[in-house]
Design an enzyme around this catalytic site. Structure first.
Site, PDB file in Angstrom:
ATOM      1  N   CYS A 193       1.054  -1.494   0.098  1.00  0.00           N
ATOM      2  CA  CYS A 193       0.053  -0.137   0.048  1.00  0.00           C
ATOM      3  C   CYS A 193       0.962   1.136  -0.072  1.00  0.00           C
ATOM      4  O   CYS A 193       1.188   1.989   0.999  1.00  0.00           O
ATOM      5  CB  CYS A 193      -1.043   0.032   1.252  1.00  0.00           C
ATOM      6  SG  CYS A 193      -2.090   1.029   0.813  1.00  0.00           S
ATOM      7  N   CYS A 253      -5.797   2.111  -4.651  1.00  0.00           N
ATOM      8  CA  CYS A 253      -5.369   2.846  -3.329  1.00  0.00           C
ATOM      9  C   CYS A 253      -6.313   3.977  -2.874  1.00  0.00           C
ATOM     10  O   CYS A 253      -6.104   5.123  -3.742  1.00  0.00           O
ATOM     11  CB  CYS A 253      -3.963   3.443  -3.581  1.00  0.00           C
ATOM     12  SG  CYS A 253      -3.163   4.272  -2.079  1.00  0.00           S
TER      13      CYS A 253
END
Length: 531
Positions: A282, A461
């Site tokens: 991430c 994201c």
């Protein structure tokens, strides 16, 4: 220079010695040792290097390191079992040490006795999945929904399972930590066998894996998805100060609540947020922590009293240029100081000083910055047992074809999630897309057929730029934008309240009740050659 330690060889695999010093480590590597075990507790009286310092020295010399402390005169059976597990996982020859060497000798004897009592077990399955995280369970569930008759085992030692994308929200005060937690036993698919152990090595030539407790597990098809290793020790001083002295990280379940505690109690001072070199899981999470913190300070009316700094090892705020303008608007709104090519290398918690290596022109300089709070994201790498295996690419991750996610050498091995070498963003959304692709390709391999589905590198994201708004970045290989929704509904390049609803309300149940159950909502595998 401290004199050489007195090394006693117990067998070809392990030797013991009295207390080691930092300067001994390089010489041990030159002498042929591959691993070091510290059996002396850090808290034991005496002026001796602590385990984190020894781990750092071992890493610099290319050695593996394990900390297996035992109290002199009070060694337990559990200590012996931990020593056995460490010896099973570390490459030999190993040097174990304590104050005098006596405890290390005793623990080795106990470990060997424990191993002798536990006969080697062997079993075989159609499919073995290494890793019981999101990738492992989702792929297993997808395969078992398609074919109820295969035998499938999941190998993972963990008791607990976490919805890790939720930790950013925990650090921002939007979720409780417990909201992200379930027991692993409640998530293993009903028709899968759970082998509750860690994998110590792979033997792809013989289609088997070896576990830390001595089991040999055979397979027809292997799926490798054990996640990624967070290398906290790579930043000098960090392990000793995490969770105190204003040092926190949303990359750990137990620390994310501390992030929010620091943020809501802060009325002024300097707040640092860091991002290490890629790859990390991430890639937007380091700046998400900053945005949500700034949003909280803005709502409390204290933002103008806080010097916010974002230190990013990379040369750009975000890797996909279409999302950068919206993010820069928030950088300016929060008056955050953006420091690119600035890498955190050390943290002195008690003194509250962070040290960065910053690229300045052609030079790299070390810069010290005082802080009141710092959110740290550690460097990340493939797990040790993957990196040292025949499955690893040069990067250390499992070497796969980026389209089929099949190993480049072994046709019956697949990998997905954070542990694979495919150049996609390492996100939960990527795993959600990869799992059904690996499921159908692995089932094809069981039938002796080539892969039937391909992966476009999709990752997502949801950048939480403020409480209540998200920039929904969705993209694939080469930075190609891959939006899931029409532009009139969600423009992913702009902050959106609907995207916050997706992050806050929709995605958690999709994870628990969809993805982990093999329900492939909006991620049906794309067939090779189809439009």
């Amino acid at each position: 220079m401290t004199s050489k330690p007195e090394i006693t060889k117990l067998n070809d695999a392990i030797s013991v010695s009295p207390q080691l010093e930092l300067e001994h480590v390089a010489a041990l590597a030159k002498a042929g040792f591959k691993s070091i075990i510290c059996n002396r507790p850090d808290a034991e009286e005496g002026d001796h290097p602590r385990s984190d310092a020894m781990a750092g020295a071992a890493k610099k010399s290319g050695l593996q390191f394990a900390y297996v402390p035992a109290v002199s005169g009070s060694i337990t059976d559990q200590d012996g079992e931990k020593m056995a597990a460490a010896l099973a996982n570390l490459p030999a020859p190993v040097l174990a040490y304590c104050r005098s060497g006596a405890r290390s000798t005793k623990l080795t004897e106990m470990a060997q006795a424990s191993s002798a009592k536990t006969p080697s077990k062997s079993s075989r399955f159609n499919v073995v999945v290494v890793g019981g995280g999101s990738a492992g369970i989702a792929t297993a569930a997808s395969m078992l929904k398609r074919n109820k008759n295969i035998s499938l085992a999941i190998v993972d030692p963990a008791d607990d399972h976490y919805y890790q994308p939720g930790w950013t929200m925990v650090g921002g005060g939007a979720f409780s930590a417990e909201f992200t937690h379930r027991k692993e036993k409640d998530l293993i698919p009903a028709r899968a066998q759970w082998i509750k152990s860690a994998v110590s090595s792979f033997d792809p030539e013989n289609n088997s894996v070896l576990t830390a407790d001595g089991q040999e597990v055979g397979y027809d098809v292997l799926i490798v998805c054990p996640g990624i290793k967070l290398d906290w020790e790579a930043i000098d001083g960090l392990p000793d100060t995490l969770g105190k002295n204003g040092v926190t990280s949303n990359y750990r379940f137990d620390l994310a609540p501390y992030t929010y505690r620091l943020v809501k109690d802060m009325a002024g001072g300097t707040a640092l947020f860091t991002q290490p070199p890629m790859p990390i899981k991430c890639a937007g999470a380091p700046q998400k922590a900053m945005y949500l913190s700034c949003s909280k300070w803005e709502s409390q009316g204290v933002l103008n009293n806080i010097d916010v700094q974002f230190h990013n090892s990379g040369a750009a705020l975000f890797g996909i240029k279409e999302y950068v303008p919206a993010l820069m608007e928030y950088i300016e709104r929060y008056n955050a100081h953006l420091n690119l090519e600035s890498t955190l290398v050390a943290v002195d918690g008690p003194a509250r000083i962070a040290t960065f290596e910053q690229k300045q022109g052609e030079e790299t300089k070390r810069v010290e910055v005082k802080f009141d709070m710092i959110h740290v994201v550690p460097p990340q790498m493939a797990p040790d047992f993957v990196r040292s295996s025949p499955l690893a690419a040069e990067s250390g991750f499992v070497d796969v074809d980026p389209a089929t996610l099949r190993h480049t050498k072994y046709a019956n091995i697949f990998s997905l999630g954070d542990a694979c070498s495919a150049p996609n963003a390492k996100t939960m959304a990527a795993v959600r897309k990869q799992a059904p692709i690996v499921a159908v390709n692995a089932l094809a391999a069981l039938d002796g057929k080539p892969p039937v589905a391909d992966y476009d590198g999709y990752g997502s994201c949801p950048l939480t730029v403020e409480r209540g708004k998200v920039v929904l970045a969705e993209f694939g290989y080469g930075g190609k934008l891959l939006p899931s929704f029409p532009n009139w509904l969600i423009d992913g390049t702009r902050p959106s309240r609907l995207s916050w609803l997706l992050k806050d309300t929709i995605l958690p149940p999709v994870y628990w009740h969809g993805m982990l159950k093999g329900r492939e909502w909006m991620v049906r595998p794309h067939r090779i050659g189809a439009e």
